[in-house]
Write an enzyme that holds these catalytic residues in place. Sequence first.
Site, PDB file in Angstrom:
ATOM      1  N   CYS A 102      14.519  -5.256  -4.322  1.00  0.00           N
ATOM      2  CA  CYS A 102      15.130  -4.434  -5.168  1.00  0.00           C
ATOM      3  C   CYS A 102      14.319  -3.498  -5.993  1.00  0.00           C
ATOM      4  O   CYS A 102      14.061  -3.577  -7.290  1.00  0.00           O
ATOM      5  CB  CYS A 102      15.942  -5.361  -5.963  1.00  0.00           C
ATOM      6  SG  CYS A 102      17.038  -6.537  -5.209  1.00  0.00           S
ATOM      7  N   TYR A 129      -0.206   3.262  -3.259  1.00  0.00           N
ATOM      8  CA  TYR A 129      -0.943   4.290  -3.048  1.00  0.00           C
ATOM      9  C   TYR A 129      -0.456   5.442  -2.195  1.00  0.00           C
ATOM     10  O   TYR A 129      -1.306   6.354  -1.787  1.00  0.00           O
ATOM     11  CB  TYR A 129      -2.254   3.843  -2.174  1.00  0.00           C
ATOM     12  CG  TYR A 129      -2.989   2.771  -2.611  1.00  0.00           C
ATOM     13  CD1 TYR A 129      -3.411   2.490  -4.050  1.00  0.00           C
ATOM     14  CD2 TYR A 129      -3.335   1.567  -1.533  1.00  0.00           C
ATOM     15  CE1 TYR A 129      -4.105   1.299  -4.175  1.00  0.00           C
ATOM     16  CE2 TYR A 129      -4.198   0.582  -1.892  1.00  0.00           C
ATOM     17  CZ  TYR A 129      -4.555   0.494  -3.185  1.00  0.00           C
ATOM     18  OH  TYR A 129      -5.046  -0.843  -3.846  1.00  0.00           O
ATOM     19  N   ARG A 159       0.582  -1.374  -0.059  1.00  0.00           N
ATOM     20  CA  ARG A 159      -0.281  -0.094   0.011  1.00  0.00           C
ATOM     21  C   ARG A 159       0.778   1.345   0.060  1.00  0.00           C
ATOM     22  O   ARG A 159       0.482   2.119  -0.726  1.00  0.00           O
ATOM     23  CB  ARG A 159      -1.177   0.187   1.195  1.00  0.00           C
ATOM     24  CG  ARG A 159      -1.950  -1.204   1.140  1.00  0.00           C
ATOM     25  CD  ARG A 159      -3.023  -1.002   2.194  1.00  0.00           C
ATOM     26  NE  ARG A 159      -3.951   0.126   1.778  1.00  0.00           N
ATOM     27  CZ  ARG A 159      -4.211   1.179   2.511  1.00  0.00           C
ATOM     28  NH1 ARG A 159      -3.396   1.455   3.424  1.00  0.00           N
ATOM     29  NH2 ARG A 159      -5.035   2.120   2.046  1.00  0.00           N
TER      30      ARG A 159
END
Length: 935
Positions: free
Chosen positions: A886, A859, A855
């Site tokens: 990475c 977002y 998240r």
Amino acid sequence: MTASTYAPLPIDAPWVVLKFGGTSVATAERWRTILDLAAARRAEGARVVVVVSALAGVTDGLKALCTCASSEREATLAKLVERHRELMAQMQLADATEAERWLASLQALVLPLPSDEAAVHGQELRGGAPAPGGGSHTAWQSRGRGPSPPRYALGASPRLSRGERGYSWQAAVQAHGELLSSSLGAVFLAANGLPAHWLDAREALLAREVPFLNERARALSAQVQADPDPAFADALAARGEVFITQGFIARDGDGHTVLLGRGGSDTSAAYFGALLHASRVEIWTDVAGMFSADPRQVPGARLLQRLDYDEAQEIATTGAKVLHARCISPCRRARVPLLIKDTRHPDFEGTLIGPLPPEVAPSVKAISSRRGITLVSMETSGMWQQVGFLADVFAAFKLHGLSVDLIGSAETNVTVSLDPTENLLDSDVIAALAADLAKVCRVKVIAPCAAVTLVGRGMRSMLHRLSGVLAEFGRERVHLISQSSNNLNLTFVVDEGMLDGLLPRLHELLIRAGALRTDDTALFGPTWQMLYGGGMAPLAAPWWRGERERLLELSTAQAVPHAASGHLPPQAGEGTAGTPRYVYHLPTVRERARALRALRSIDRVYYAVKANAHPAILRAIAQEGIGFECASPGELDVVDALAESSASPRLFTPNFAPRDDYAQAVERGVALTLDSLFPLQHWPRLFAGREIMLRVDLGRGLGHHDKVRTGGTASKFGLPLAQLGEFLDLAREHDARIVGLHAHLGSGILDVSHWSTVCGQLASLAERVGSVRCLNLGGGLGVPSHPGEADLDLAALDAALAEVKLAYPQYELWLEPGRWLVADAGVLLARVTQTKRKGSLNYLGCDAGMHVLIRPALYDAWHDIVNLSRLDEPASMLYQVVGPICESGDVLGADRRLPESAEGDVLLIAQAGAYGESMSSHYNLRPLAEAAVIE
Ligand code: ADP
Ligand code: ASP
Ligand code: MG
């Protein structure tokens, strides 16, 4: 303790300046606080200068005396006299001689005796000739040692004739507020054991010549050049240890009294602080410090605990009345720290303004506003780039003594703003300016306007977080946007009428967008409401604080065999370290479920399984009587596998899913939602003779991030309303009966009115369809994540929906939340792997990355992060918390204030119950996180 009991101070004892504002000197009780504070500073070994304002409201009264009709003057004066005598009585002043002399002098100034000579005589109550002009502070030294202080003319020159009451006279009248309060104070302090020398501020503060300042500003808004002056400090030290003097007043080169502008007592204190090179200037007022917005307008405003001079200057200049805008620079130049404190609550922490504090998260610090702004728009018909055009334009401003604040320019237009705090504006001045400007361009004056300013260091780096704020302004006409070249502010000029209610909305939006970093506890203190609101219940501590020991145990426990959780694909690795591990708290899930079930306007609640498909969570939800909304056959499988959910209603709401998904759902007898023409056009037989629901796109999206907005043409969800007719025809043709309408605009919506609007829109569409029984309002119920963000008001939601239901009682109302039910119920435990210092940044690595919780990367979502191993240690470091993947986007939290952390510490990432585990991946072939449950 009385002063006589103090040991004498050494000659180099530090100075402290204490300034008390109007409400802080208005009652005997406050004067006792002043006494205590001044005595405490003296007891700590400092020399003290107390600077006082006039009693609250008195300067206004004196101003009224200057402008009122002569018939009202006596009554206005009588009120002011009464006010001071009342306070004298309260303070039980044994000797009111000095104060009475000032009252008499005021009376003589405003109610002149028949001859002007008599008026002048009145002034001479304080002594006659003006002090020699142009005296420097060093010059003061030789004059100041004498037994009686030098005297200054109170303003009216002997040539003044009656009725001719100039600015100098106004200054003299208004000066009496501070002269009176300081005289009362001197007697009170001395009578209560702290002999304080009454000091005439005009001895020390000499106004400087400011070019192009008009006469009015010279008398009423003067400026003083105040730099550390050791000779002055020594001379004062030779005279005593504790002084009380006036704010707001100074003298000019002719020895006349001048004022420092409304609110200027702060600036007097700053001038004294600079002259004496004080160790601190304390501003004692009626509020605990500088807040992130005017707390009288925004009760959720946060106390700013630390500010650097530049930010404080910007906040003060752009409207925060708590500090006079001119008071920062003398302190900054002399490197004197300023402390703002509440006189009624000396225990509250306050705001410290000083040199730049090290390592702070970039953040908007405050939002301020100024009313009464005048815009001057100049149409130039292509002359903008013509040599000398701007010089001509600005010459007109200079001629009229007006200082320009903001500037916006376009090919054919230059618009500037005039700020009333720096300009003594009146309509005559503006009209004269406009007439002069009209010679070189077409002029339009736009007033009254308001300037709304966001202040914070590194404003440019926060622009990407300001989309919500821009959208708020986008609804109205913005006349001018200006970003300061020092990168400290962003200002919007709008019509003044737009200000109502705007600041609280913007403050909330800034917190929600992570632009106002209220989580940084080193900077942001409590809200005004928490400090003063009394009735507000303290925020409930999250469940995980009480489960700390258990969580620490879980962080080292062996991985739970998969058979036990039974819902995730096999691990890619061993995963025996105990971290990363999700932990779910079922009591929180149950509590949330019950709260939703208690909504009277909602007939059915479905849980959006995609948020978290852990079987224990699904069981708890089924037991609370909530149904399931599934987006894939896999989700239907998980629900079907549970005995507890056998009776739970199910919904299937796929998007761009293959034909087979629909076929399966039909076979299982699950209620089905279509969201395009395609299924009915191409697979009509699947739906023949069946009941279906239709998801419509109401044409707009909402939510905490672009990626969660699910309405509007840019979003792939829902049937556009323009195609509704065609859909109805197809349904009729293929004998599919539309029994429900559905809309879901996005996630993280905290504004209650959203659902009632959607509900109203769906209801009117449903009337058009005819066969509809239920309206599914979707999910999107927001869960606040940043500290200080307001919760979704469920009761208000219920009330708003009940109102719509009253108008459309024939429809059932459904909700299908995911995040709201489970977000707070889950935390993610991670273990610190490594630390690294890079430039000015500290990186804190942990074993949970974007593969476990995506998240933040996807977002920009904000999750609270704490060091569970060191929960009680001071949060002294600012960290970039990163994972082992990475990708440079593998950041769980930027600029997080945490205790100094070490390898092996357990971090807790909060609010990870929704879209955490369910969105995790094997990226980099790292194992999935385990999950544990607290029943
Ligand atoms: P004083 O009389 O002590 O000088 P002021 O009235 O001049 O006090 O200043 C204090 C007031 O400033 C507060 O009561 C508050 O209403 C107002 N204010 C405006 N903006 C802010 C802000 N950002 N933070 C704190 N106070 C503010
Ligand atoms: N008494 C002055 C005013 O009311 C100055 C001050 O209080 O700061 O503006
Ligand atoms: Mg003030």
